[in-house]
Design a protein around this motif. Structure first.
Motif, PDB file in Angstrom:
ATOM      1  N   LEU A   1      -5.387  -3.427  -2.944  1.00 13.95           N
ATOM      2  CA  LEU A   1      -5.454  -2.499  -1.817  1.00 13.95           C
ATOM      3  C   LEU A   1      -6.854  -2.445  -1.211  1.00 13.95           C
ATOM      4  CD1 LEU A   1      -3.365  -0.556  -0.470  1.00 13.95           C
ATOM      5  CD2 LEU A   1      -4.346   1.264  -1.860  1.00 13.95           C
ATOM      6  N   GLY A   2      -7.859  -2.917  -1.946  1.00 13.27           N
ATOM      7  CA  GLY A   2      -9.232  -2.931  -1.446  1.00 13.27           C
ATOM      8  C   GLY A   2     -10.070  -1.761  -1.895  1.00 13.27           C
TER       9      GLY A   2
ATOM     10  N   LEU B   1       2.173   0.264   1.610  1.00  7.52           N
ATOM     11  CA  LEU B   1       1.855   0.650   2.978  1.00  7.52           C
ATOM     12  C   LEU B   1       3.110   1.031   3.760  1.00  7.52           C
ATOM     13  CD1 LEU B   1      -0.943  -1.936   3.826  1.00  7.52           C
ATOM     14  CD2 LEU B   1      -1.191   0.497   3.286  1.00  7.52           C
ATOM     15  N   ALA B   2       4.257   0.463   3.384  1.00  4.68           N
ATOM     16  CA  ALA B   2       5.521   0.887   4.005  1.00  4.68           C
ATOM     17  C   ALA B   2       5.804   2.350   3.661  1.00  4.68           C
ATOM     18  CB  ALA B   2       6.672  -0.007   3.545  1.00  4.68           C
ATOM     19  N   PHE B   3       5.575   2.727   2.413  1.00  4.49           N
ATOM     20  CA  PHE B   3       5.760   4.120   2.018  1.00  4.49           C
ATOM     21  C   PHE B   3       4.729   5.020   2.697  1.00  4.49           C
ATOM     22  CE2 PHE B   3       8.271   2.262  -1.382  1.00  4.49           C
ATOM     23  CZ  PHE B   3       9.305   3.175  -1.506  1.00  4.49           C
ATOM     24  N   PHE B   4       3.526   4.512   2.899  1.00  5.56           N
ATOM     25  CA  PHE B   4       2.506   5.269   3.631  1.00  5.56           C
ATOM     26  C   PHE B   4       2.982   5.583   5.045  1.00  5.56           C
ATOM     27  CE2 PHE B   4      -0.756   4.274   6.917  1.00  5.56           C
ATOM     28  CZ  PHE B   4      -1.388   5.513   6.944  1.00  5.56           C
ATOM     29  N   VAL B   5       3.499   4.576   5.745  1.00  6.41           N
ATOM     30  CA  VAL B   5       3.964   4.775   7.119  1.00  6.41           C
ATOM     31  C   VAL B   5       5.108   5.778   7.165  1.00  6.41           C
ATOM     32  CG1 VAL B   5       5.150   3.644   9.041  1.00  6.41           C
ATOM     33  CG2 VAL B   5       3.159   2.568   8.012  1.00  6.41           C
TER      34      VAL B   5
ATOM     35  N   MET C   1       1.775   9.370  -1.449  1.00  4.97           N
ATOM     36  CA  MET C   1       2.045   8.148  -0.675  1.00  4.97           C
ATOM     37  C   MET C   1       1.082   8.014   0.507  1.00  4.97           C
ATOM     38  SD  MET C   1       6.220   7.970  -0.685  1.00  4.97           S
ATOM     39  CE  MET C   1       6.462   9.694  -0.247  1.00  4.97           C
ATOM     40  N   PHE C   2       0.703   9.136   1.084  1.00  2.00           N
ATOM     41  CA  PHE C   2      -0.174   9.134   2.252  1.00  2.00           C
ATOM     42  C   PHE C   2      -1.552   8.560   1.924  1.00  2.00           C
ATOM     43  CE2 PHE C   2      -3.008  11.417   5.295  1.00  2.00           C
ATOM     44  CZ  PHE C   2      -2.482  10.893   6.463  1.00  2.00           C
ATOM     45  N   GLN C   3      -2.014   8.755   0.693  1.00  2.00           N
ATOM     46  CA  GLN C   3      -3.334   8.259   0.295  1.00  2.00           C
ATOM     47  C   GLN C   3      -3.462   6.740   0.418  1.00  2.00           C
ATOM     48  OE1 GLN C   3      -5.057  10.513  -3.382  1.00  2.00           O
ATOM     49  NE2 GLN C   3      -2.867  10.270  -3.697  1.00  2.00           N
ATOM     50  N   TRP C   4      -2.348   6.032   0.243  1.00  5.73           N
ATOM     51  CA  TRP C   4      -2.407   4.573   0.218  1.00  5.73           C
ATOM     52  C   TRP C   4      -2.865   3.982   1.547  1.00  5.73           C
ATOM     53  CZ3 TRP C   4      -1.618   2.104  -4.397  1.00  5.73           C
ATOM     54  CH2 TRP C   4      -1.040   2.849  -5.415  1.00  5.73           C
ATOM     55  N   GLY C   5      -2.911   4.786   2.594  1.00  6.35           N
ATOM     56  CA  GLY C   5      -3.315   4.268   3.889  1.00  6.35           C
ATOM     57  C   GLY C   5      -4.800   4.357   4.175  1.00  6.35           C
ATOM     58  N   TYR C   6      -5.576   5.088   3.338  1.00  5.51           N
ATOM     59  CA  TYR C   6      -6.995   5.264   3.645  1.00  5.51           C
ATOM     60  C   TYR C   6      -7.761   3.948   3.722  1.00  5.51           C
ATOM     61  CZ  TYR C   6     -11.804   6.875   3.576  1.00  5.51           C
ATOM     62  OH  TYR C   6     -13.116   7.087   3.905  1.00  5.51           O
ATOM     63  N   PRO C   7      -7.503   2.968   2.850  1.00  7.15           N
ATOM     64  CA  PRO C   7      -8.254   1.705   2.938  1.00  7.15           C
ATOM     65  C   PRO C   7      -8.107   0.993   4.277  1.00  7.15           C
ATOM     66  CG  PRO C   7      -7.166   1.861   0.817  1.00  7.15           C
ATOM     67  CD  PRO C   7      -6.635   2.984   1.649  1.00  7.15           C
TER      68      PRO C   7
ATOM     69  N   GLU D   1       9.824  -4.421   7.459  1.00  2.00           N
ATOM     70  CA  GLU D   1       9.148  -4.171   6.185  1.00  2.00           C
ATOM     71  C   GLU D   1       8.620  -2.752   6.102  1.00  2.00           C
ATOM     72  OE1 GLU D   1       6.826  -7.290   3.964  1.00  2.00           O
ATOM     73  OE2 GLU D   1       6.650  -8.075   6.008  1.00  2.00           O
ATOM     74  N   LEU D   2       8.156  -2.221   7.218  1.00  2.61           N
ATOM     75  CA  LEU D   2       7.639  -0.859   7.221  1.00  2.61           C
ATOM     76  C   LEU D   2       8.750   0.153   7.003  1.00  2.61           C
ATOM     77  CD1 LEU D   2       5.057  -1.008  10.152  1.00  2.61           C
ATOM     78  CD2 LEU D   2       4.614  -1.079   7.688  1.00  2.61           C
ATOM     79  N   ARG D   3       9.993  -0.291   7.173  1.00  2.00           N
ATOM     80  CA  ARG D   3      11.146   0.585   6.963  1.00  2.00           C
ATOM     81  C   ARG D   3      11.916   0.187   5.715  1.00  2.00           C
ATOM     82  NH1 ARG D   3       9.784   4.815  10.082  1.00  2.00           N
ATOM     83  NH2 ARG D   3       9.008   4.094  12.075  1.00  2.00           N
ATOM     84  N   LEU D   4      11.191  -0.323   4.713  1.00  2.24           N
ATOM     85  CA  LEU D   4      11.821  -0.682   3.446  1.00  2.24           C
ATOM     86  C   LEU D   4      12.531   0.530   2.861  1.00  2.24           C
ATOM     87  CD1 LEU D   4       9.064  -2.845   1.752  1.00  2.24           C
ATOM     88  CD2 LEU D   4      11.319  -3.628   2.444  1.00  2.24           C
ATOM     89  N   THR D   5      13.656   0.283   2.220  1.00  2.74           N
ATOM     90  CA  THR D   5      14.489   1.366   1.735  1.00  2.74           C
ATOM     91  C   THR D   5      14.184   1.729   0.295  1.00  2.74           C
ATOM     92  OG1 THR D   5      16.230   0.542   3.172  1.00  2.74           O
ATOM     93  CG2 THR D   5      16.880   2.117   1.479  1.00  2.74           C
ATOM     94  N   PRO D   6      13.952   3.031   0.011  1.00  4.50           N
ATOM     95  CA  PRO D   6      13.820   3.469  -1.370  1.00  4.50           C
ATOM     96  C   PRO D   6      15.149   3.318  -2.113  1.00  4.50           C
ATOM     97  CG  PRO D   6      12.994   5.103   0.170  1.00  4.50           C
ATOM     98  CD  PRO D   6      13.751   4.101   0.961  1.00  4.50           C
ATOM     99  N   ALA D   7      15.154   3.657  -3.395  1.00  3.37           N
ATOM    100  CA  ALA D   7      16.308   3.331  -4.222  1.00  3.37           C
ATOM    101  C   ALA D   7      17.528   4.180  -3.926  1.00  3.37           C
ATOM    102  CB  ALA D   7      15.934   3.506  -5.702  1.00  3.37           C
ATOM    103  N   ILE D   8      17.346   5.417  -3.483  1.00  8.04           N
ATOM    104  CA  ILE D   8      18.506   6.295  -3.317  1.00  8.04           C
ATOM    105  C   ILE D   8      18.704   6.611  -1.853  1.00  8.04           C
ATOM    106  CG2 ILE D   8      19.384   8.589  -3.790  1.00  8.04           C
ATOM    107  CD1 ILE D   8      18.472   8.376  -6.525  1.00  8.04           C
ATOM    108  N   ARG D   9      19.896   6.407  -1.376  1.00 11.09           N
ATOM    109  CA  ARG D   9      20.204   6.643   0.031  1.00 11.09           C
ATOM    110  C   ARG D   9      21.708   6.772   0.199  1.00 11.09           C
ATOM    111  NH1 ARG D   9      19.779   0.614   2.754  1.00 11.09           N
ATOM    112  NH2 ARG D   9      20.857  -0.450   1.080  1.00 11.09           N
TER     113      ARG D   9
END
Length: 489
Positions: free
Chosen positions: A296-297, A330-334, A406-412, A474-482
């Motif tokens: 992630l950097g 980053l998909a979860f971040f978005v 999840m939001f933290q993953w976008g800071y880099p 990819e930014l709309r990847l699906t989590p496990a439960i839906r």
């Protein structure tokens, strides 16, 4: 294969609970495999894996060319005890979770309605003309589906599972809600959406959710005797199914500690052995977690020294956008960012209206400290953490705690770029507006400031990632439960 196993567990859980609660009784037929594939948006192999497990455990009879039938026999008393045990262990959280989701799901539903076209509204109208209690579940799911945000669907599905309402067979003698009234209210919602009467739709939608979910939840809370406090099951928003949950949870914790100053006077992380002892995990788990942060950097290995830390204000390494781990994070971040875009204003205003003067002053002090130390870029984080700490609702604390992680993953993304004078100016202005509004106890202005900031930042973040080669799919990847529904029902 792993994804199929994840989703098959969902389908299994759904029908196992419906069988246990006598929604399906001995001799009843389950929907066809094709229908289940449409509703859960999974492959036929996934559905078959779930059904085969139910057959192995003696719940169903399944043969090619014949309908799948329930063969599990259960007395009404056994079913009643199963129901009581399930609901009594969750009774303390029922109303709390409904009040929590009212502030989050309601604005998401409103945005879903705004995105509905003529064909979508026509399908919703067909649901409104139906007679089944399941039409309500499908109605809400279809509207949320228009957001194309799997986290929103995941949250709705998880809360629905927790309440257990979708496992109950509704009939005129045992209805927890008026099914006929529900369909009338669905029709009114569709009519208002067709006329684009958004303010009236918001009022009607609130009434509809109260009548369809809120009243049922509160009634259950009244008729079910809660289990002992140490037996209560709190709501847990499950997201990382099939992923290394420990690594991602630990990764989020490390991001928080790095950015919020826990390593402010250190240039390196502690050794893997010391971190394993501190966080009570294995050395291999620490190694995998640090490797995720490296991709992630956020950190960088230094030969012979250890792992270098990049804190707030430091120019970190550019994320490895070719890494599947980074792309998924980053998909979860978005997706979490978008949930904030539609719900944070309502959530924050609600909390600011009920906190004490001391609690409000603590947020003012934190924002002022960030101004003094030049860390105003974390002002939005401070507001998120304030919600997680001070909301009177356990559900809000749980949901926003997960969103924050999840939001933290976008800071880099910001830390690895050359910086933006516009962003720095915007964050400075936002922090000053929040401080002034909090001093004046102007909750509406605070909410509007949050809405404007996220409304400006979110599209820019999404576009930046798309410019890095991460497509919208990819930014709309699906989590496990839906639970998704189609217009082919």
């Amino acid at each position: 294969m792993q994804s199929e196993h994840q989703f098959s567990n969902l389908v299994y859980e759904y029908f196992y609970m419906r069988i246990q609660f006598r929604y399906y009784k001995c001799g009843d037929c389950l929907p066809s495999i094709d229908r289940l594939c449409q509703e859960f948006s999974v492959s036929s192999q996934t559905v078959k894996m779930a059904l085969q497990r139910l057959r192995t455990e003696g719940y169903i009879d399944m043969h090619n060319g014949r309908s799948t039938r329930i063969i599990f026999q259960q007395t009404e008393e056994d079913a009643r005890q199963c129901l009581l045990q399930y609901f009594s262990k969750r009774a303390d959280s029922f109303c709390d979770l409904y009040d929590s989701t009212r502030m989050i799901i309601q604005p998401l539903l409103m945005e879903g309605f705004r995105r509905c076209g003529k064909e979508d509204l026509a399908y919703l109208l067909r649901l409104a003309d139906g007679t089944s209690a399941d039409d309500v579940l499908h109605f809400f799911c279809f509207v949320l589906q228009k957001l194309d945000n799997p986290l929103a669907m995941n949250l709705y599905w998880e809360t629905s599972l927790f309440w257990g309402l979708l496992f109950l067979k509704q009939d005129k003698e045992t209805d927890l809600s008026d099914v006929e009234l529900m369909h009338e209210e669905m029709g009114r919602c569709v009519s208002l959406a067709e006329q684009k009467e958004w303010a009236l739709l918001q009022e009607e939608l609130q009434i509809f959710r109260q009548d369809s979910v809120g009243n049922a939840v509160r009634l259950l809370g009244q008729i079910v005797t809660p289990a002992a406090e140490d037996e209560q099951v709190g709501f847990d928003w499950r997201i990382y199914h099939g992923r290394p949950q420990v690594c991602y949870s630990l990764g989020s914790r490390l991001l928080h500690e790095i950015y919020m100053g826990c390593y402010q006077n250190a240039e390196l992380l502690p050794s893997y052995k010391k971190m394993a002892e501190q966080y009570r995990v294995s050395v291999s788990t620490i190694r995998r977690t640090v490797n995720i942060l490296r991709q992630l950097g956020v950190v960088r290995p230094v030969n012979g020294k250890g792992t270098q830390i990049f804190g707030v204000g430091d120019a970190c390494d550019k994320p490895d956008f070719g890494s599947p781990v980074v792309r998924r994070s980053l998909a979860f971040f978005v997706q979490s960012f978008e949930l904030l875009a539609y719900s944070f204003q309502h959530v924050l205003q609600g909390i600011l209206a009920e906190i004490t003067i001391e609690e409000r002053d603590s947020l003012i002090h934190e924002l002022e400290t960030q101004l003094q130390t030049g860390r105003q870029e974390l002002a939005l984080w401070s507001c998120l953490l304030f919600v997680r700490r001070h909301s009177r609702l356990k559900g809000i604390r749980a949901i926003y705690g997960r969103i924050y992680s999840m939001f933290q993953w976008g800071y880099p993304l910001k830390a690895s770029s050359n910086g933006s004078p516009k962003l720095e100016e915007t964050m400075l202005q936002f922090t000053n507006v929040m401080i002034q509004s909090l001093r004046e106890n102007d909750t509406a202005r605070c909410g509007n400031a949050i809405k404007e900031l996220i409304g400006w930042q979110f599209p820019a973040a999404e576009q930046y990632l798309r410019n890095q080669g991460i497509g919208l799919d990819e930014l709309r990847l699906t989590p496990a439960i839906r639970l998704l529904v189609t217009s082919d029902n």
